[in-house]
Scaffold this active site. Structure first.
Site, PDB file in Angstrom:
ATOM      1  N   CYS A  97       0.801  -1.237   0.000  1.00 41.66           N
ATOM      2  CA  CYS A  97       0.000   0.000   0.000  1.00 41.66           C
ATOM      3  C   CYS A  97       0.833   1.287   0.000  1.00 41.66           C
ATOM      4  CB  CYS A  97      -0.955  -0.001   1.183  1.00 41.66           C
ATOM      5  SG  CYS A  97      -2.224  -1.260   1.029  1.00 41.66           S
ATOM      6  N   LYS A 131       2.976   2.251  -3.223  1.00 45.65           N
ATOM      7  CA  LYS A 131       2.178   2.533  -4.426  1.00 45.65           C
ATOM      8  C   LYS A 131       1.218   3.715  -4.213  1.00 45.65           C
ATOM      9  CE  LYS A 131      -1.879  -0.513  -4.120  1.00 45.65           C
ATOM     10  NZ  LYS A 131      -2.883   0.445  -3.746  1.00 45.65           N
TER      11      LYS A 131
HETATM   12  P1  NAD Z   1      -4.580  -8.720  -3.223  1.00 44.07           P
HETATM   13  O1  NAD Z   1      -3.689  -8.717  -4.403  1.00 44.07           O
HETATM   14  O2  NAD Z   1      -4.199  -9.451  -1.998  1.00 44.07           O
HETATM   15  O3  NAD Z   1      -6.027  -9.262  -3.663  1.00 44.07           O
HETATM   16  C1  NAD Z   1      -6.665  -8.917  -4.856  1.00 44.07           C
HETATM   17  C2  NAD Z   1      -7.430 -10.141  -5.332  1.00 44.07           C
HETATM   18  O4  NAD Z   1      -8.232  -9.767  -6.455  1.00 44.07           O
HETATM   19  C3  NAD Z   1      -6.524 -11.280  -5.811  1.00 44.07           C
HETATM   20  O5  NAD Z   1      -6.851 -12.467  -5.127  1.00 44.07           O
HETATM   21  C4  NAD Z   1      -6.825 -11.387  -7.306  1.00 44.07           C
HETATM   22  O6  NAD Z   1      -6.743 -12.715  -7.789  1.00 44.07           O
HETATM   23  C5  NAD Z   1      -8.244 -10.851  -7.362  1.00 44.07           C
HETATM   24  N1  NAD Z   1      -8.638 -10.351  -8.685  1.00 44.07           N
HETATM   25  C6  NAD Z   1      -7.924  -9.583  -9.535  1.00 44.07           C
HETATM   26  N2  NAD Z   1      -8.637  -9.355 -10.652  1.00 44.07           N
HETATM   27  C7  NAD Z   1      -9.833  -9.951 -10.469  1.00 44.07           C
HETATM   28  C8  NAD Z   1     -11.011 -10.051 -11.260  1.00 44.07           C
HETATM   29  N3  NAD Z   1     -11.095  -9.459 -12.467  1.00 44.07           N
HETATM   30  N4  NAD Z   1     -12.060 -10.759 -10.774  1.00 44.07           N
HETATM   31  C9  NAD Z   1     -11.989 -11.367  -9.570  1.00 44.07           C
HETATM   32  N5  NAD Z   1     -10.903 -11.301  -8.790  1.00 44.07           N
HETATM   33  C10 NAD Z   1      -9.843 -10.596  -9.227  1.00 44.07           C
HETATM   34  O7  NAD Z   1      -4.858  -7.188  -2.898  1.00 44.07           O
HETATM   35  P2  NAD Z   1      -5.239  -6.560  -1.474  1.00 44.07           P
HETATM   36  O8  NAD Z   1      -4.010  -6.357  -0.675  1.00 44.07           O
HETATM   37  O9  NAD Z   1      -6.393  -7.278  -0.900  1.00 44.07           O
HETATM   38  O10 NAD Z   1      -5.712  -5.113  -1.939  1.00 44.07           O
HETATM   39  C11 NAD Z   1      -6.927  -4.919  -2.644  1.00 44.07           C
HETATM   40  C12 NAD Z   1      -7.212  -3.425  -2.698  1.00 44.07           C
HETATM   41  O11 NAD Z   1      -7.388  -2.918  -1.374  1.00 44.07           O
HETATM   42  C13 NAD Z   1      -6.077  -2.598  -3.301  1.00 44.07           C
HETATM   43  O12 NAD Z   1      -6.627  -1.513  -3.997  1.00 44.07           O
HETATM   44  C14 NAD Z   1      -5.322  -2.100  -2.083  1.00 44.07           C
HETATM   45  O13 NAD Z   1      -4.623  -0.911  -2.324  1.00 44.07           O
HETATM   46  C15 NAD Z   1      -6.447  -1.880  -1.097  1.00 44.07           C
HETATM   47  N6  NAD Z   1      -6.067  -1.983   0.317  1.00 44.07           N
HETATM   48  C16 NAD Z   1      -5.173  -2.917   0.721  1.00 44.07           C
HETATM   49  C17 NAD Z   1      -4.841  -3.005   2.074  1.00 44.07           C
HETATM   50  C18 NAD Z   1      -3.851  -4.021   2.550  1.00 44.07           C
HETATM   51  O14 NAD Z   1      -3.400  -3.886   3.693  1.00 44.07           O
HETATM   52  N7  NAD Z   1      -3.465  -5.007   1.773  1.00 44.07           N
HETATM   53  C19 NAD Z   1      -5.437  -2.151   3.002  1.00 44.07           C
HETATM   54  C20 NAD Z   1      -6.373  -1.225   2.548  1.00 44.07           C
HETATM   55  C21 NAD Z   1      -6.679  -1.146   1.196  1.00 44.07           C
END
Ligand code: NAD
Length: 443
Positions: free
Chosen positions: A261, A264
């Site tokens: 996070c 990026k």
């Molecule tokens: P991640 O990569 O762990 O999970 C994303 C998931 O989405 C993956 O499992 C992927 O296979 C799936 N995916 C991608 N394209 C897809 C599609 N077309 N259809 C269905 N599934 C699909 O990402 P994350 O860490 O969970 O982050 C997700 C979002 O939340 C990002 O925008 C991130 O910036 C935000 N976020 C993350 C955190 C954190 O601590 N990781 C905290 C707050 C916000």
């Protein structure tokens, strides 16, 4: 309420599980077939304290399920969360392809009014784009809401279950009422739902992450200056954090922030600013200090070994980007290990939870230890890169015995210099080059 979560990663899986735990019926969707199959078999692909038990319980209660069938899940759901990744593009902007693709798929599956909730971190204006894509592909009514996620990896379940606040960006009273109802069970004792317009909600998430990253780079910059002038950052930190306006959170010097996070999101916010011909000078500095922090740490190691580390073996404690997670995305350990390898060094690494992730990244380029002490065997130095609790109070006599030369480079300021000196271990950390005569301050 019937809910579908699209994107079952760190955010989607935790959000889906916690929403199910509050009595909702939740289907978590992911396009990664292998991941969904694993989850269906009860294998949880990420490590988060408390998550595995909560998933098991809610699956058994038939409130939580996993599937790749987005169409069927959307049709059943009243609220559809988008929680797919928004990784960094080459120019630093957020890559919105997955968000837009999912928006179109949701639209094509609609059979009734739905609230589409954007939980992914996205630039201002994305909800509008999502709405346009949906409108172009369905005749049904819908609202797009921004509901940024603030959970911390390593404490994600407890953060989601008792959030500091829930931000809902909505331009529709109907959608706002549904979202308030959905979150009311998490906020029984105190209502901390903050309703705002969509753009402000989108901006809130970037602002929160950029501010936290700024705190880290700020204290790192001061630590670097302390080193130059012979002050001790830990004393300076103690001296400033008692001021309530400053606070004592997130002001720990180290080798910089990592994870999926902060790096990026800081870059995405700089990119957003540039699109509006606005120069985000503070944030550019934050990013620069952060990148430099790993170089400064590496320089200390190089300097100690007279500029040549080829053939040297380094024990690494900690690979995950922070403790209590197995996530290695943008972990400082990756940059540091790659640079040590490039210079001909060998690596013996240990992390309590991130070893499988590390193996996927480094394959046979490094050695994977069975435990922390195993990593030390005949190494020329120990590098502490992630401050897991279990590394805090090691048996320093055993550490000294196992190492070829007794030296520790502490990237997280975990150890007491005097204690290590008493054990005959050379010690290097961040921002603490003060000479003994000016460190007689009690805190
Ligand atoms: P991640 O990569 O762990 O999970 C994303 C998931 O989405 C993956 O499992 C992927 O296979 C799936 N995916 C991608 N394209 C897809 C599609 N077309 N259809 C269905 N599934 C699909 O990402 P994350 O860490 O969970 O982050 C997700 C979002 O939340 C990002 O925008 C991130 O910036 C935000 N976020 C993350 C955190 C954190 O601590 N990781 C905290 C707050 C916000």
């Amino acid at each position: 309420m019937k809910i579908c979560i699209i994107g079952t990663g760190y955010v989607g899986l935790v959000a889906g599980t916690c929403l199910a735990d509050m009595g909702n019926e939740v289907i978590c969707i992911d396009s990664n077939i292998e991941k969904v199959e694993q989850l269906k078999k009860g294998f949880v692909p990420i490590y988060e304290p408390g998550l595995e038990e909560l998933i098991k319980y809610n699956v058994e209660e038939n409130r939580l399920g996993f599937s790749t069938d987005l169409q069927a899940a959307v049709k059943k759901a009243q609220v559809c969360f988008i929680a797919v990744g928004t990784p960094e593009s080459e120019d630093g902007s957020a890559d919105l392809r997955a968000v837009i693709e999912v928006a179109k798929e949701i639209a094509l599956a609609m059979n009734d009014y739905k609230v589409i909730v954007n939980k992914s971190t996205v630039p201002v204006g994305t909800a509008q784009k999502v709405a346009e894509v949906i409108k172009a592909n369905t005749e049904y009514d819908f609202d797009v809401v921004s509901n940024p996620e603030f959970l911390k990896q390593g404490a994600a379940v407890s953060d989601f279950l008792s959030p500091d606040r829930v931000v809902i960006g909505s331009n529709s009273l109907r959608a706002t009422a549904i979202m308030e109802e959905l979150y009311s069970s998490f906020l029984k004792t105190e209502n901390r739902v903050i309703i705002m317009d969509v753009k402000s909600a989108e901006m809130t998430k970037y602002t929160a992450n950029a501010f936290l990253a700024t705190k880290i780079s700020f204290i790192n910059e001061i630590a670097n200056l302390c080193e130059k002038i012979g002050a001790d950052i830990e004393m300076v930190r103690a001296g400033i954090t008692t001021d309530k306006r400053i606070g004592n959170q997130f002001l720990f010097p180290g080798i910089g922030y990592g994870g999926s996070c902060f790096p990026k999101d800081v870059k995405a916010l700089i990119n957003i600013a540039n699109q509006f011909d606005f120069s985000a000078s503070v944030l550019e500095g934050v990013d620069k200090v952060n990148r430099n922090q790993k170089t400064l740490f590496l320089n200390k190691i190089l300097e100690f070994f007279g500029g040549d580390i080829s053939g040297k073996t380094f024990a690494i404690w900690g690979l995950a980007f922070k403790p209590k997670t197995n996530d290695m995305r943008e972990a400082p350990a990756i940059t540091i290990i790659n640079e040590l390898l490039r210079r001909g060094a060998k690596i013996q690494a240990f992390d309590p939870k991130a070893m499988p992730m590390a193996e996927a990244i480094f394959q046979d380029k490094i050695t994977y230890a069975q435990n922390a002490y195993d990593a030390l065997n005949n190494a020329d130095a120990l590098l502490l890169l992630t401050e897991w609790n279990e590394f805090r109070r090691p048996d320093f006599d055993k550490v000294k015995e196992s190492l070829k030369s007794p030296v520790i480079f502490d990237g997280r300021n975990q150890y007491d210099r005097d204690e290590l000196s008493a054990h005959g271990i050379e010690y290097f950390c961040i921002g603490r080059n003060a000479t003994p005569e000016n460190t007689y301050i009690t805190v």
